[in-house]
Design a protein around this motif. Structure first.
Motif, PDB file in Angstrom:
ATOM      1  N   SER A 614       0.888  -1.418  -0.017  1.00 12.09           N
ATOM      2  CA  SER A 614       0.299  -0.069  -0.210  1.00 12.09           C
ATOM      3  C   SER A 614       1.008   1.149  -0.204  1.00 12.09           C
ATOM      4  O   SER A 614       0.592   2.551  -0.519  1.00 12.09           O
ATOM      5  CB  SER A 614      -1.173  -0.107   0.902  1.00 12.09           C
ATOM      6  OG  SER A 614      -0.219   0.000   2.411  1.00 12.09           O
ATOM      7  N   ASN A 615       1.733   1.223   0.441  1.00  9.47           N
ATOM      8  CA  ASN A 615       3.459   2.283   0.934  1.00  9.47           C
ATOM      9  C   ASN A 615       3.545   2.713  -0.537  1.00  9.47           C
ATOM     10  O   ASN A 615       3.561   4.170  -1.013  1.00  9.47           O
ATOM     11  CB  ASN A 615       4.532   2.201   2.069  1.00  9.47           C
ATOM     12  CG  ASN A 615       4.579   3.694   1.435  1.00  9.47           C
ATOM     13  OD1 ASN A 615       6.018   3.228   0.864  1.00  9.47           O
ATOM     14  ND2 ASN A 615       4.602   3.990   2.312  1.00  9.47           N
ATOM     15  N   MET A 616       3.393   1.717  -1.520  1.00 15.41           N
ATOM     16  CA  MET A 616       4.333   1.544  -3.431  1.00 15.41           C
ATOM     17  C   MET A 616       3.093   2.899  -3.969  1.00 15.41           C
ATOM     18  O   MET A 616       3.691   3.052  -4.712  1.00 15.41           O
ATOM     19  CB  MET A 616       4.482   0.243  -3.564  1.00 15.41           C
ATOM     20  CG  MET A 616       5.656  -0.177  -3.084  1.00 15.41           C
ATOM     21  SD  MET A 616       5.638  -1.441  -4.010  1.00 15.41           S
ATOM     22  CE  MET A 616       7.223  -2.585  -2.891  1.00 15.41           C
ATOM     23  N   PHE A 617       2.076   2.199  -3.515  1.00 14.27           N
ATOM     24  CA  PHE A 617       0.476   2.230  -4.244  1.00 14.27           C
ATOM     25  C   PHE A 617       0.337   3.857  -3.647  1.00 14.27           C
ATOM     26  O   PHE A 617       0.024   4.793  -4.411  1.00 14.27           O
ATOM     27  CB  PHE A 617      -0.121   1.259  -4.439  1.00 14.27           C
ATOM     28  CG  PHE A 617       0.129   0.408  -5.743  1.00 14.27           C
ATOM     29  CD1 PHE A 617      -0.108   0.817  -6.534  1.00 14.27           C
ATOM     30  CD2 PHE A 617       0.865  -0.665  -4.804  1.00 14.27           C
ATOM     31  CE1 PHE A 617       0.584  -0.362  -7.494  1.00 14.27           C
ATOM     32  CE2 PHE A 617       0.969  -1.677  -5.893  1.00 14.27           C
ATOM     33  CZ  PHE A 617       0.735  -2.000  -7.542  1.00 14.27           C
ATOM     34  N   LEU A 618       0.389   4.244  -2.832  1.00 13.78           N
ATOM     35  CA  LEU A 618       0.431   6.063  -1.996  1.00 13.78           C
ATOM     36  C   LEU A 618       1.276   6.752  -2.650  1.00 13.78           C
ATOM     37  O   LEU A 618       0.735   7.490  -3.090  1.00 13.78           O
ATOM     38  CB  LEU A 618       0.737   5.723  -1.078  1.00 13.78           C
ATOM     39  CG  LEU A 618       0.366   7.221  -0.151  1.00 13.78           C
ATOM     40  CD1 LEU A 618      -0.871   7.804  -0.248  1.00 13.78           C
ATOM     41  CD2 LEU A 618       0.984   6.786   1.614  1.00 13.78           C
ATOM     42  N   ILE A 619       2.231   6.414  -2.885  1.00 14.54           N
ATOM     43  CA  ILE A 619       3.777   7.189  -3.411  1.00 14.54           C
ATOM     44  C   ILE A 619       3.502   7.092  -4.805  1.00 14.54           C
ATOM     45  O   ILE A 619       3.425   8.469  -5.633  1.00 14.54           O
ATOM     46  CB  ILE A 619       4.693   6.227  -3.435  1.00 14.54           C
ATOM     47  CG1 ILE A 619       5.381   6.441  -1.742  1.00 14.54           C
ATOM     48  CG2 ILE A 619       6.493   7.154  -4.770  1.00 14.54           C
ATOM     49  CD1 ILE A 619       7.101   5.438  -1.837  1.00 14.54           C
ATOM     50  N   LEU A 620       2.979   6.228  -5.687  1.00 14.54           N
ATOM     51  CA  LEU A 620       2.496   6.016  -7.488  1.00 14.54           C
ATOM     52  C   LEU A 620       1.316   7.065  -7.590  1.00 14.54           C
ATOM     53  O   LEU A 620       0.884   7.890  -7.878  1.00 14.54           O
ATOM     54  CB  LEU A 620       2.219   4.927  -7.701  1.00 14.54           C
ATOM     55  CG  LEU A 620       1.822   4.850  -8.756  1.00 14.54           C
ATOM     56  CD1 LEU A 620       2.849   5.122 -10.125  1.00 14.54           C
ATOM     57  CD2 LEU A 620       1.121   3.245  -9.373  1.00 14.54           C
ATOM     58  N   GLY A 621       0.471   6.995  -6.529  1.00 14.53           N
ATOM     59  CA  GLY A 621      -0.729   7.711  -6.527  1.00 14.53           C
ATOM     60  C   GLY A 621      -0.288   9.171  -6.307  1.00 14.53           C
ATOM     61  O   GLY A 621      -1.428  10.429  -7.525  1.00 14.53           O
ATOM     62  N   LEU A 622       0.269   9.428  -5.095  1.00 16.02           N
ATOM     63  CA  LEU A 622       0.227  11.066  -4.659  1.00 16.02           C
ATOM     64  C   LEU A 622       1.440  12.314  -6.124  1.00 16.02           C
ATOM     65  O   LEU A 622       1.275  12.539  -6.393  1.00 16.02           O
ATOM     66  CB  LEU A 622       1.115  11.259  -3.277  1.00 16.02           C
ATOM     67  CG  LEU A 622       0.354  10.920  -2.444  1.00 16.02           C
ATOM     68  CD1 LEU A 622       1.372  11.138  -1.284  1.00 16.02           C
ATOM     69  CD2 LEU A 622      -0.880  12.239  -1.794  1.00 16.02           C
ATOM     70  N   SER A 623       2.266  10.936  -6.847  1.00 12.73           N
ATOM     71  CA  SER A 623       3.081  11.374  -7.742  1.00 12.73           C
ATOM     72  C   SER A 623       2.211  11.601  -8.972  1.00 12.73           C
ATOM     73  O   SER A 623       2.283  12.184  -9.522  1.00 12.73           O
ATOM     74  CB  SER A 623       3.851   9.897  -8.188  1.00 12.73           C
ATOM     75  OG  SER A 623       4.871   9.909  -7.275  1.00 12.73           O
ATOM     76  N   LEU A 624       1.460  10.647  -9.480  1.00 15.35           N
ATOM     77  CA  LEU A 624       0.346  10.402 -10.167  1.00 15.35           C
ATOM     78  C   LEU A 624      -0.839  11.648 -10.252  1.00 15.35           C
ATOM     79  O   LEU A 624      -0.745  13.201 -11.250  1.00 15.35           O
ATOM     80  CB  LEU A 624      -0.771   9.501 -10.693  1.00 15.35           C
ATOM     81  CG  LEU A 624      -1.698  10.315 -11.867  1.00 15.35           C
ATOM     82  CD1 LEU A 624      -0.880   9.756 -13.229  1.00 15.35           C
ATOM     83  CD2 LEU A 624      -2.538   8.116 -11.824  1.00 15.35           C
TER      84      LEU A 624
END
Length: 816
Positions: A614-624
């Motif tokens: 979830s931490n990985m995809f949190l970073i991905l979502g915030l980056s997008l």
């Protein structure tokens, strides 16, 4: 003539700089545990009297924070067991013996501080120290000294009464001091026969006179407990260690063991060859495509590549799979902007400008494209660096450096090299175009790849796009639901797979096994489980020879190996473990000495935050999200909506493909997704900076009709095609070379996502985003705000003609 000499001096300086920084890159680059032999520190965790049970997650998070403060970015943390006792294993690649000792100090520091005299008079931390901030750092010139913050002057007076006024009166700082155990005292720490477990609790011995500063209310330490003077590194480490949050349990260091690299010895060489091949192929491609200008561009690429390696080495970012992917993205960013700049120069040459003026104007017009692409890369890498742990932080830091380097090298070094070359005799290369191929007509490949965009074709593409996006969304949802209900959305790699670990500790005069081989044979003979084949993965054997207080020799042996976690549910394994414990008790038994045998079987839980999906995809979502907001600020809400919708659909489709192919999920997967976000931004930046440039040149930014916008968008797409194709080729070639040379499962998932995702996103964005943008641009209209309404109206001055009026000149009053 002066410009020619300036060009020669600049060129020579750059070449010599690249030659001379090679040695510091080689000397200071640190390699991760994938490529280099590392160390594993092993600790025993035990519940305190009256304390809470051991929680692997909280212990792991605490250790990760401590390692981050110590500058260790790619450590692997594992906790075996929970409850009353557990084992902590921390593996990483230390740069030196000093760093290894300091990391050991960071992890081992736990419990309350106490201050004692040589006569065992002690004050606890709450009585003497400032518990909110026990230790702080003081800089004196180029040196740093840790200082213990004292609670009050009353505490100082109380302690000095017992310390005495002798010149060499020494105060001893203890951690986790226990006055009731009968062992923690000065004699056992510094006497004739000191006990190691007691001496380890003393963290500092300080002569009071000269080191207590009354104005600061601090007691400063100039040397560590071994008598070594503090350096800047060791002083900072000391302060961080004893200001850390307490574990809530006892921690005891057991031993240090070696860990072999994840990859073979030849893998590092092959990956370096792959990276150098990528750089060389970029140089060949630039030289073939743009000849003289391409050679100058390649020199800029070399500067970016070498400077990134050098800065990474000095900042402490390890050469790891994370940094390799970040370097490839940086090279892609550089190639994209260099080709885009050359396209601008070609367009100026077509207008009839000379090569020198075309270079100046082309670089000026490419500034915003360089800024936008570098800024989006910076945003993505910033989130990865700030929110990520371990490999993700390394990836973010490396890409952060790369984005800044690319921006400054391209707007300064590459610009001036092009300018000086254009104004030298070399500017005559290729009929005065610096080797740039300038065609009067549009290239045939452009016509084949991109069909003309008109109002009608935009409507058709929009309908096809909606159907395509809907199909991708439905198929992705079905795939993710299907895999989630059957085998799980992701197939975890070995670093994520839950495992069990069997730990054995024996202490006795008897020698049952003297080395690793005899230990393994002993276990194979004694530990037999019906229908279960034990593989003894990650087998670790350590033997420590010691002497007791009577100078009798004895040995402590530590044995540890991994098992499949499924064995934890097998009662036969429990029976085998109990039988092994009985056999060891019998083998270790002596007449005069008490044996000490511990056999522990527990779940080995990887607790690093870097392994949190979830931490990985949190970073991905915030980056997008934030890259979308940046594009919104630069290009408006129409592009923002087009980018966000297309990006979410595209990334969802990539996740579904990843899940369907059951690629191994590991900590490098996030890099592939983040790299795709970069490619998305490159495509849009190249198209819409050109689109805005044409609108401004025609002075129809707000007044353009639908037909004009479609025609300008078509021209923008064709203009940006070479730079996007070059970036895509760079991604494809880099991916193929890295997969072919490394043959690494860790990099496989990341590189495949990077390659397949980039091609998929490029196709979707080129095909549908412009038509969606035109729709939003022509249908979303905002009513212009009339700011004059908010201005405060001035009340007119009302004059009463019946009242007297006085001027500022005395005596000239007019009465009516």
């Amino acid at each position: 003539m002066r410009r020619i000499w300036a060009f020669i001096v600049m060129l020579t300086s750059i070449v010599l700089g690249l030659v001379f920084i090679t040695q510091p890159i080689v000397e200071h680059t640190a390699f991760s545990s994938e490529f280099s032999q590392g160390k594993e520190l092993v600790y025993q965790l035990s519940k305190r009297d009256g304390g809470t049970s051991i929680n692997p997650d909280s212990i792991g998070d605490n250790v990760s924070i401590r390692l981050d403060r110590a500058g260790i970015k790619n450590a692997h943390v594992e906790v075996v067991g929970s409850g009353d006792s557990a084992e902590l294993r921390v593996s990483f690649v230390p740069k030196s013996a000093v760093e290894l000792n300091e990391v050991n100090r960071q992890i081992n520091a736990t419990g309350e501080l106490s201050i004692c005299t040589s006569k065992d008079y002690c004050l606890t931390g709450k009585e003497f120290f400032d518990v909110s901030n026990p230790v702080s750092l003081r800089y004196v010139g180029g040196s740093a000294y840790p200082g213990f913050n004292i609670k009050s002057k009353i505490a100082v007076s109380t302690f000095l009464e017992q310390l005495g006024g002798e010149e060499n009166a020494t105060a001893y700082i203890w951690q986790n001091y226990d006055p009731d155990n009968g062992i923690d005292n000065y004699e056992n720490a510094f006497g004739e026969k000191p006990k190691d477990e007691v001496k380890e609790k003393v963290i500092a011995s300080i002569v009071w006179q000269g080191n207590y500063i009354e104005e600061d209310l601090r007691l400063y330490a100039t040397n560590d407990i071994e008598g070594n003077a503090f350096t800047l590194f060791t002083a900072r480490s000391f302060v961080n260690a004893y200001n850390n949050e307490d574990y809530g349990c006892n921690v005891k260091y057991l031993y240090t063991t070696k860990i072999e690299p994840t990859y073979s010895s030849s893998s590092l060489t092959m990956i370096i060859i792959a990276l150098l091949s990528i750089v060389a192929l970029i140089g060949v491609g630039l030289a073939v495509y743009n000849r003289g200008a391409g050679a100058i561009n390649f020199l800029s690429v070399l500067v970016i590549f070498a400077a990134q390696l050098l800065i990474n080495a000095y900042l402490g970012f390890e050469f790891a799979p994370a940094s390799i992917v970040a370097i490839v993205i940086t090279l892609t960013l550089a190639v994209f902007n260099l080709i885009n700049t050359n396209q601008k120069i070609k367009e100026e040459i077509k207008k009839g400008r000379t090569i020198s003026k075309a270079v100046v104007e082309g670089n000026r017009k490419s500034f915003w494209a360089i800024l936008d692409s570098s800024a989006v890369t910076f945003i993505v890498s910033l989130f990865a660096f700030l929110l990520g742990k371990g490999m993700i932080k390394t990836f973010g830091g490396t890409l952060l450096v790369g984005s800044l380097l690319t921006f400054f090298v391209l707007i300064i070094i590459n610009r001036w090299l092009m300018f000086f070359t254009a104004n030298s005799p070399l500017g005559a290369i290729g009929k005065g175009t610096l080797g740039l191929r300038v065609r009067d007509k549009e290239a045939p490949t452009s016509k084949k790849l991109v069909k003309p965009l008109t109002v009608d074709s935009a409507k058709k593409k929009r309908k096809i796009g909606l159907i395509t996006y809907g199909a991708i969304a439905l198929c992705s949802t079905a795939i993710l639901l299907g895999t989630g209900l059957t085998n799980g959305v992701f197939r975890n790699s070995d670093e994520y797979t839950s495992s069990a670990r069997l730990d054995i500790m024996t202490q006795s005069e008897n020698e049952v096994y003297e080395d690793s081989e005899s230990c393994r044979n002993f276990l194979l003979d004694k530990m037999k489980v019906d229908e279960v084949e034990l593989s003894y993965l990650d087998f670790d054997y350590q033997r420590v020879d010691k002497k007791d207080e009577y100078d009798n020799d004895y040995a402590i042996t530590y044995v540890s190996f991994k098992l499949d976690s499924e064995y934890l549910k097998d009662k036969k394994l429990d029976t085998a473990v109990n039988n092994l414990r009985t056999d060891l008790d019998y083998e270790m038994k002596t007449e005069d000495k008490d044996k000490d045998v511990k056999v522990t079987l527990g779940e080995a839980k990887v607790v690093n935050i870097e392994h949190n999906t979830s931490n990985m995809f949190l970073i991905l979502g915030l980056s997008l999200l934030f890259s979308s907001l940046y594009l919104f600020a630069r290009f408006g809400i129409s592009l923002f909506l087009s980018y966000l919708v297309s990006g979410v659909i595209g990334l969802t489709g990539i996740v579904a493909i990843f899940s369907l192919l059951m690629l191994p999920f590991n900590s490098t997967v996030a890099f592939g997704f983040l790299a795709v976000v970069q490619i998305m931004s490159f495509i849009l930046v190249s198209i819409f900076t050109k689109n805005r440039e044409i609108l401004k040149d025609r002075k129809i930014v707000k007044k353009a009709s639908v037909e004009e916008r479609a025609e300008i968008m078509d021209s923008s797409i064709r203009s940006s095609l070479p730079s996007v194709l070059s970036a895509s080729m760079s991604v494809l070639v880099s991916s193929v070379l890295l997969i072919a040379f490394s043959a690494s499962e860790t990099l496989l998932s990341s590189i495949l996502i990077f390659a397949v995702g980039s091609l998929l996103i490029a196709g979707l964005f080129f095909a549908f985003v412009p038509s969606f943008y035109l729709f939003f641009r022509t249908h979303i209209k905002f009513k212009e705000i009339n700011f004059k309404r908010f201005k405060r109206k001035k009340k007119p001055v009302q004059i009463n003609t019946n009242e007297p009026h006085e001027t500022i000149i005395m005596g000239l009053n007019d009465f009516r």
